[in-house]
Design a protein around this motif. Structure first.
Motif, short mmCIF file in Angstrom:
data_model
loop_
_atom_site.label_atom_id
_atom_site.label_comp_id
_atom_site.label_asym_id
_atom_site.label_seq_id
_atom_site.Cartn_x
_atom_site.Cartn_y
_atom_site.Cartn_z
N LEU A 250 0.84 -1.19 0.00
CA LEU A 250 0.00 0.00 0.00
C LEU A 250 0.88 1.24 0.00
CD1 LEU A 250 -2.83 -0.65 2.58
CD2 LEU A 250 -2.90 -0.76 0.11
N SER A 251 0.63 2.12 -0.96
CA SER A 251 1.33 3.40 -0.91
C SER A 251 0.54 4.33 -0.02
CB SER A 251 1.45 3.99 -2.31
OG SER A 251 0.15 4.37 -2.74
N GLU A 252 1.15 5.44 0.33
CA GLU A 252 0.47 6.43 1.15
C GLU A 252 -0.79 6.94 0.43
OE1 GLU A 252 2.44 10.01 3.66
OE2 GLU A 252 3.47 8.10 3.43
N ASP A 253 -0.67 7.07 -0.90
CA ASP A 253 -1.80 7.52 -1.70
C ASP A 253 -2.95 6.53 -1.66
OD1 ASP A 253 -0.58 9.82 -2.34
OD2 ASP A 253 -0.06 9.27 -4.41
N ASP A 254 -2.60 5.25 -1.76
CA ASP A 254 -3.63 4.20 -1.68
C ASP A 254 -4.41 4.35 -0.38
OD1 ASP A 254 -3.00 2.99 -4.04
OD2 ASP A 254 -1.61 1.53 -3.13
N VAL A 255 -3.66 4.47 0.69
CA VAL A 255 -4.29 4.54 2.01
C VAL A 255 -5.17 5.78 2.11
CG1 VAL A 255 -3.87 4.78 4.48
CG2 VAL A 255 -2.49 3.19 3.13
N GLU A 256 -4.63 6.89 1.61
CA GLU A 256 -5.40 8.13 1.69
C GLU A 256 -6.72 8.00 0.91
OE1 GLU A 256 -4.40 12.55 0.41
OE2 GLU A 256 -2.84 11.62 1.66
N GLU A 257 -6.59 7.40 -0.26
CA GLU A 257 -7.76 7.20 -1.11
C GLU A 257 -8.80 6.33 -0.41
OE1 GLU A 257 -9.99 7.83 -4.37
OE2 GLU A 257 -8.10 8.78 -3.82
N ILE A 258 -8.31 5.24 0.15
CA ILE A 258 -9.19 4.28 0.79
C ILE A 258 -9.85 4.90 2.03
CG2 ILE A 258 -7.91 2.98 2.57
CD1 ILE A 258 -9.21 1.28 -0.41
#
Ligand SMILES: Nc1nc2c(ncn2[C@@H]2O[C@H](COP(=O)(O)OP(=O)(O)OP(=O)(O)O)[C@@H](O)[C@H]2O)c(=O)[nH]1
Ligand SMILES: Nc1nc2c(ncn2[C@@H]2O[C@H](COP(=O)(O)OP(=O)(O)OP(=O)(O)O)[C@@H](O)[C@H]2O)c(=O)[nH]1
Ligand SMILES: [Mg+2]
Ligand SMILES: [Mg+2]
Lengths: 373, 466
Positions: B23-31
């Motif tokens: 998981l990238s930071e962006d993935d997490v933020e999106e989720i």
């Protein structure tokens, strides 16, 4: 009602002002920075140097601004525009400036029970207004935000308003009004209140209990009718609701009564059987007005049920009850938005006088009023 | 039903992570943004949503996914743990003598729930009584009395009484023989000081073992303030969520549970006294985890339908719920199921059919079922179009012809016709129903075991597949 939203809107106003002020500072910083660039002979910096010169020549705040150039992003092309705008005393509001304040505004609207898709529409309107017009205007950001919000909210909430009393006065008598809505929102109580409201204005009314389903429904409306000394038409439990309201109408015609107030059983829009029963009532009775009743404490679901009820038996307006229990009032905005029909009354308690005409202008003014902080 | 819309929208979000192992930071933020959206549109309190999503974000970024776990499963597990942590188990309700006080906003469903709960306790072999202390609402006495008659439980009220506290006292005395006392109260909200004082007095007089807050599933952000006030004045041990047969998601109940540090006791799913269920966190958990993954199922169905439909344009699955159910429909249904994959996997995706139910079936049930289905198909291949469209014309001589043509045993052909009849009957009962009606129907089927449909196909021991 609406106090919660008011506070949050004020926060939003401050947010935007702060962000854009910071930007002005940054713009000033940027112009200083580009001025430095110009000195070192960067080709693109000529304009910026001009801009910076203008800033220095025409505006005070630039001198007060922090000269630390590290805060500004020198490669950002909008730096020039910002510098120019700053030079001419304008503030440019950009998408990114609005991002945080708009997110906060969205949260504020959601916290006030405005339904999500409705909140997003409102935000879009605010965003467009603010992005489009600021370039031409010279007002403060605060005024702009206020205007954008005022317009967006009023647009939604003032939809289709009409003078209810005038409508009653002008209509051929008897006027038949049917009340619809989900379980327990306050249909029966609102009928009793409205009967009193009409009496205060010189109109007689008869109650017709189309709720032939719920336990105690007949006893409940009977007691209201007795207390208010109104005629009640009711049938046995299990009877045909349309027939009861129709009988109410016959009674009104025979006895010169002005208004028939037809109750219906509470129902959830997920029951096709009960919704088609509602369609049938609408078809058979063919009421002059259908009022949808919902409660101010309702959350996101208000939109779905308003849509479904409007679909089954087209509504002319909404009564929003239990406004005394809730300070947010977003349901009013959601319902008005999805039905395109006005909120006509607010229920503000359990007494017969606890009913108020809904006034959108006053509401929005109160929401955004300059006197309040 | 409660929270499973919430579960499905979360799962939708998480599906975007499918296939990723990091998981990238962006993935997490999106989720996290998506999780916020789904919780907010389920009416969970805004600040609670922020707390939850912060916790999820931190954990998703900090915790290393255990070896072999995909990013999706890892986030799913975190979301699940945080939510389950919040919801907890259903309110403990020992099956013994007790007094329960109901409180809540006007029209939230207290009186209806009182009768429902009494019905529920009576089915558990206890003797309940409902005491109506609402002296304010017109018709409140009659409403409660009639509901109790429908639930066939004892009722106490005083239509002429003016003091709720006195009625409560008298009621407890008059119904002393009952095991479970359920005390109904008039509706009130947090800002009505006099009424809050009144319920405090009732609470003192009644001295309940537990006080339950009755909340409409549709309640919005106000749930927090209301719950806080009721908690402060009478102490809330559990929440009853009503009107879950609608479309509201019941997130306000999460807020209330959080605010009162309590749990969910009962769910109300209709207007009759039987429309009550205990909150089952395990059901919620498995749905949330995608064990009963309707979404995945429906996608597979859609894909299979698209393939099946391509071959035969005049067959529309929607017809099932409108016209008559023919053998042709049954044939298509079976083809579709075959295309979805192995039957046991398909079954596992149907809520209520996975897990426990699968365990109850004999080990070879799936194989037997699949073999039967194959035989059915072969038999149907030997039928004429006319027979498929109108199975009623299949008499003895036609059966014999089909047996000769297909090489399938006569008994099996008869079972096929029997199975078709059963499914036809079931489906005709579903015609013209909305979600709410459907829910009621499903419950009747569960209670009365009406057979037919997929459940009938499974046989459960005594059907054609047993
Ligand atoms: N605080 C407050 N309570 C209200 C208001 N309007 C109605 N109520 C209360 O809400 C409860 C339900 O009201 P009803 O009039 O029975 O609602 P209904 O929609 O007719 O309900 P059903 O017929 O069962 O679907 C009662 O206790 C009313 O006194 C209001 O404006 N404020
Ligand atoms: N569809 C549906 N309707 C429900 C459910 N629970 C209650 N109702 C309906 O909701 C309305 C209000 O229920 P009541 O039991 O009168 O609510 P209450 O809290 O006692 O109301 P007050 O005493 O006025 O505060 C009635 O029309 C009930 O039939 C439910 O789970 N599903
Ligand atoms: Mg009513
Ligand atoms: Mg009640």
């Amino acid at each position: 009602m609406f106090d919660g939203l008011k506070d949050k809107l004020n926060d939003f106003r401050k947010d935007v002002e702060e962000t854009t002020e910071k930007d002005s500072d940054a713009a000033a910083d940027a112009s200083d920075a580009t001025a430095t660039d110009a000195a070192t002979g960067t080709p693109a910096a000529d304009d910026a140097a001009d801009a910076a010169a203008t800033v220095d020549a025409t505006s005070g705040p630039a001198e007060e601004s922090d000269t630390d150039a590290s805060a500004a992003d020198e490669s950002d092309p909008s730096t020039f525009q910002r510098a120019k705008a700053f030079a001419t005393g304008r503030v440019i509001i950009e998408e990114e400036d609005l991002e945080d304040p708009l997110w906060n505004l969205e949260m504020a609207l959601l916290e006030s029970d405005v339904e999500m898709s409705v909140a997003e529409e409102i935000l879009d309107t605010v965003r467009e207004t603010m992005l489009g017009e600021t370039r031409k205007q010279v007002e403060t950001t605060g005024e702009l935000v206020e205007e954008a919000l005022h317009d967006a909210l009023l647009d939604v909430i003032a939809v289709g308003q009409f003078d209810f009393e005038e409508r009653i006065a002008e209509a051929d008598k008897p006027v038949t009004i049917v009340f619809t809505g989900v379980n327990g929102v306050g249909k029966t109580t609102s009928i009793a209140k409205l009967s009193e409201w009409l009496a205060d204005r010189g109109y007689s009314s008869v109650l017709a209990n189309g709720d032939t389903y719920r336990a105690g429904a007949n006893e409940q409306i009977r007691e209201h009718a007795d207390r208010l000394d109104r005629k009640l038409i009711s049938h046995e439990q299990g009877g045909d609701p349309a027939a009861v309201i129709y009988d109410g109408l016959e009674y009104a015609k025979a006895n010169d009564v002005d208004v028939v107030l037809g109750d219906t059983a509470g129902r959830l829009h997920t029951s096709d059987d009960l919704m088609s029963q509602l369609e049938k009532i609408d078809r058979v009775v063919d009421p002059d007005l259908t009022l949808f009743v919902d409660e101010a404490v309702a959350g996101q679901d208000a939109v779905t049920r308003a849509e479904e009820f409007n679909e089954a038996a087209e509504i002319d307006g909404t009564i929003l009850t239990k406004a005394d229990a809730d300070s947010s009032g977003g349901a009013a905005i959601s319902i008005a938005y999805v039905t395109g029909k006005p909120i006509l009354f607010l229920g503000t308690g359990q007494g017969y006088d606890d009913i108020e005409r809904f006034d959108p202008e006053r509401l929005v003014d109160r929401l955004l009023g300059a006197d309040e902080t | 039903m409660v929270l499973d819309d919430l579960g499905s929208s979360l799962r939708g979000t998480l599906d975007t992570l499918q296939g990723k192992s990091r998981l990238s930071e962006d993935d997490v933020e999106e989720i996290v943004k998506e999780i916020q959206r789904s919780l907010l549109s389920a009416d969970v309190d805004v600040s609670l949503v922020m707390e939850l999503s912060d916790a999820i974000e931190t954990r998703a970024l900090e915790e290393e996914p255990p070896g072999g776990t995909t990013a999706r499963d890892h986030v799913l597990k975190i979301v699940y743990e945080e939510l389950v942590d919040l919801v907890g188990d259903s309110t403990e309700l020992p099956l013994e003598s007790q007094t329960i006080l109901l409180a809540g906003l006007q029209g939230s469903g207290k009186t209806t729930s009182a009768a429902k709960m009494a019905w529920w306790f009576s089915k558990k072999g206890l003797r309940p009584a409902v005491i109506q202390t609402d002296t304010f609402r017109p018709g409140a006495y009659d409403q409660a009395k009639q509901m109790c008659e429908r639930a066939e439980v004892e009722f106490y009220g005083d239509p002429d009484g003016e003091d709720p506290v006195q009625i409560a006292r008298d009621g407890l005395e008059a119904t002393a023989d009952a095991d479970v006392h359920i005390v109904d109260t008039a509706g009130r909200h947090a800002l009505e000081d006099d009424l809050i004082a009144e319920i405090e007095a009732i609470e003192t007089a009644v001295d309940p073992d537990r006080s339950l807050l009755v909340l409409d599933a549709a309640i919005g952000q106000g749930a927090k303030e209301q719950a806080r006030q009721f908690e402060r004045s009478i102490g809330i041990e559990g929440v009853v969520i009503t009107k879950l047969d609608g479309t509201a998601k019941g997130g306000g109940a999460l807020t209330a549970v959080n605010e009162t540090d309590s749990s969910i006791a009962f769910l109300g799913t209709g207007e009759t006294v039987q429309d009550i269920e205990r909150f089952e966190p395990s059901g919620f958990i498995s749905r949330l985890l995608g064990m009963g993954d309707l979404k995945q199922l429906s996608e597979r169905v859609e894909r299979a339908m698209a393939e099946t439909g391509g071959e035969d344009e005049d067959w529309d699955p929607e017809d099932l719920l409108e016209g008559s159910f023919t053998l042709k429909d049954m044939q298509k249904q079976m083809e579709t199921m075959n295309k979805m994959g192995p039957l046991d996997q398909v079954m596992d995706m149907i809520p209520g059919m996975g897990g426990g139910m699968m365990d109850q079936l004999p080990d070879d049930a799936m194989d037997v079922t699949q073999n039967r289905m194959r035989d059915f198909e072969v038999a149907m291949d030997s039928m004429t179009d006319e027979e498929l469209e109108n199975p009623r014309i299949i008499g003895q001589s036609r059966v014999e012809r089909i047996v000769r043509g297909s090489g399938i045993e006569e008994e099996t052909v008869r079972e096929l016709l029997e199975q078709h009849k059963m499914m036809e009957r079931t489906i005709s009962q579903f015609q013209g129903m909305g979600d709410g009606d459907m829910q009621r129907m499903m419950k009747k089927l569960e209670q009365g075991g009406g057979g037919g449909g997929l459940g009938g196909m499974m046989g459960g021991g005594k059907g054609p597949f047993g």
